[in-house]
Design an enzyme around this catalytic site. Structure first.
Site: not given
Ligand code: UD1
Length: 445
Positions: A215-217
């Protein structure tokens, strides 16, 4: 070799983030193999070692010649800094063509700088659209498209998106996505990857099924309430004894710490948190997992190629192919929704699904891109339209050859929109004006 002023000799590739390095790797190798002069530039948008330096080693690609070290300041200063520094790089190396990939700030800044400097710009992965202008990536893609000379479209859908925006079809080339090349070329390395980190993970997993998680956005991880929902899902999965390998992006780690959620995660017995894995380690696990949960764009392409199941924590996607193929479910960032989607995917038997041929091509994208550049070269530079030679499609510039009244000329379903005297000065006119020999008129047909 016979040198020709229209031939490309110096190719510059600019990367800024982990996926750009990964997806540019087959092209870098192809350019090297064909013995072009290559300059590889890193903007430093991703500067964490695991997201940058390590990938060059892992995929055995040449190191960048320059790193602009722009860091991850706020968006506007980051774009401005890339432009200022990249301007000097262009002056220094004088490339014949610059190539960038994807939709990062790096791509936007590089495309704009090339436009201002009159340097030919080629865009890999052109034509992806989410139609969601609240997403920074969508703005980057669309603005870059306006000033791109070569649009290297990864799929037929991408071509349609570009045509919808009136991009000149002569500038669009169907190439496939270089990620397919990467997966094909590194198949053995991925399958035979046995690093110490991977051994630890395998020990943790035993032979049990597991979910791979990333997860990174910004839209997801920069908000406390969103990360709380994610932690709740992981708690639920841990209660159900489902093992999860969470590859933690530095940005997500920072935000989890900031919202004091990190310790909660670390206490979950069935969740193993790891710093970003190398591409080979990650792909090795992706091939083995029961499901991947992520908000990544690139992973949505990888599951299409590898036929894996995914839950994407996003409301829209610019890569709908995996959803259409029945491999992927999009979900908003709410615990119950994510959990439902995970259960649905875990129960799904994809062996029964019939898949079309890979919408991202068969792994020859790098070759096609370079063939195209070789064939078209500098001929693709923009040219100013010459109104004096041809006029616009509907408006023609004509020289008055015999003296005639405006009403006479307009009899033949023509309309004079502008008239100029013999010195090229516009004149006022009406139906009764006599146009003299040597005048110019613009006629709408
Ligand atoms: C990123 C950009 C996006 C751009 C795209 C392609 C951001 C926030 N988004 O999206 O704007 O269009 O790249 O240029 O930067 N992987 C590892 N190790 C891991 C986890 C993932 O190697 O531990 C690999 C995956 O296999 C995949 C790639 O990293 O190849 C995906 O990178 P990711 O950071 O998820 O970026 P994208 O969402 O694809």
């Amino acid at each position: 070799m016979i040198t020709c002023f229209m031939t490309i000799h110096k190719i510059m590739i600019v990367v800024g983030t982990r996926p750009e390095i990964i997806k540019m790797s087959p092209l870098i190798n192809e350019i090297k193999a064909r013995k072009y002069e290559l300059q590889l530039i890193h903007t430093g948008q991703h500067y964490d070692k695991t997201l940058s330096e390590d990938i060059f080693h892992c995929l055995s690609i040449v190191e960048p010649e320059d790193n602009l070290s722009v860091g991850s300041e706020d968006t506007v200063s980051q774009i401005a800094r890339i432009m200022v520094k990249f301007d000097l790089i262009i002056n220094n190396y004088e490339p014949d063509i610059v190539l960038a990939q994807g939709d990062t700030n790096t791509v936007l800044a590089v495309a704009l700088t090339c436009a201002k400097k009159g340097v030919i710009f080629g865009h890999l992965e052109a034509g992806l659209r989410s139609d969601d202008l609240t997403l920074p990536e969508e703005i980057n893609r669309r603005v870059a498209a306006i000033v791109t000379h070569f649009h290297f479209a990864p799929s037929k859908r991408a071509i349609l998106n570009l045509l919808r925006e009136n991009i000149d079809p002569e500038r669009i080339f169907l190439t496939g996505n270089t990620i397919v090349d990467v997966l094909k070329q590194n198949k053995e390395l991925i399958e035979n990857c046995h690093t110490p980190k991977l051994k630890d993970i395998v020990r943790f997993l035993g032979n049990e099924p597991f979910i791979l998680w990333t997860l990174h956005r910004n839209v997801n991880v920069d908000h406390e309430e969103n990360l709380k929902e994610v932690v709740k899902v992981l708690e639920k999965l841990s209660d159900k004894k489902m093992k999860v390998i969470f590859s933690l992006h530095p940005r997500t780690e920072k935000m989890l710490e900031e919202f004091q959620l990190m310790s909660k995660l670390e206490n979950l017995k069935n969740v193993l948190i790891t710093p970003p894995l190398s591409f080979l380690e990650f792909l090795n696990l992706l091939k083995k997992c029961s499901l991947i949960v992520s908000d990544s764009g690139g992973i949505q392409e990888e599951i299409v190629t590898l036929k894996k199941k995914m839950v994407t924590i996003r409301n829209t996607t610019e890569r709908p192919e995996s959803v259409e193929m029945g491999l992927n479910i999009l979900t908003e960032i709410k615990c119950e929704k994510i959990f439902e989607a995970i259960e649905e995917q875990l129960q799904k038997n994809i062996e029964q699904l019939e898949f079309p041929s890979n919408p991202y091509g068969e792994g020859t994208a790098a070759k096609t891109i370079l063939d195209t550049i070789e064939k078209k070269g500098k001929k693709m530079g923009f040219k100013a339209p010459s109104l004096l030679e041809k006029g616009l499609k509907e408006y023609k510039l004509q020289v008055v050859e015999k003296e005639e009244k405006v009403s006479e000329v307009e009899k033949e379903k023509k309309e004079i929109t502008l008239a100029f005297n013999e010195k090229g000065i516009p004149i006022a006119f009406d139906k009764n004006t006599t146009l003299k020999r040597g005048y110019h008129v613009i006629i709408k047909e």
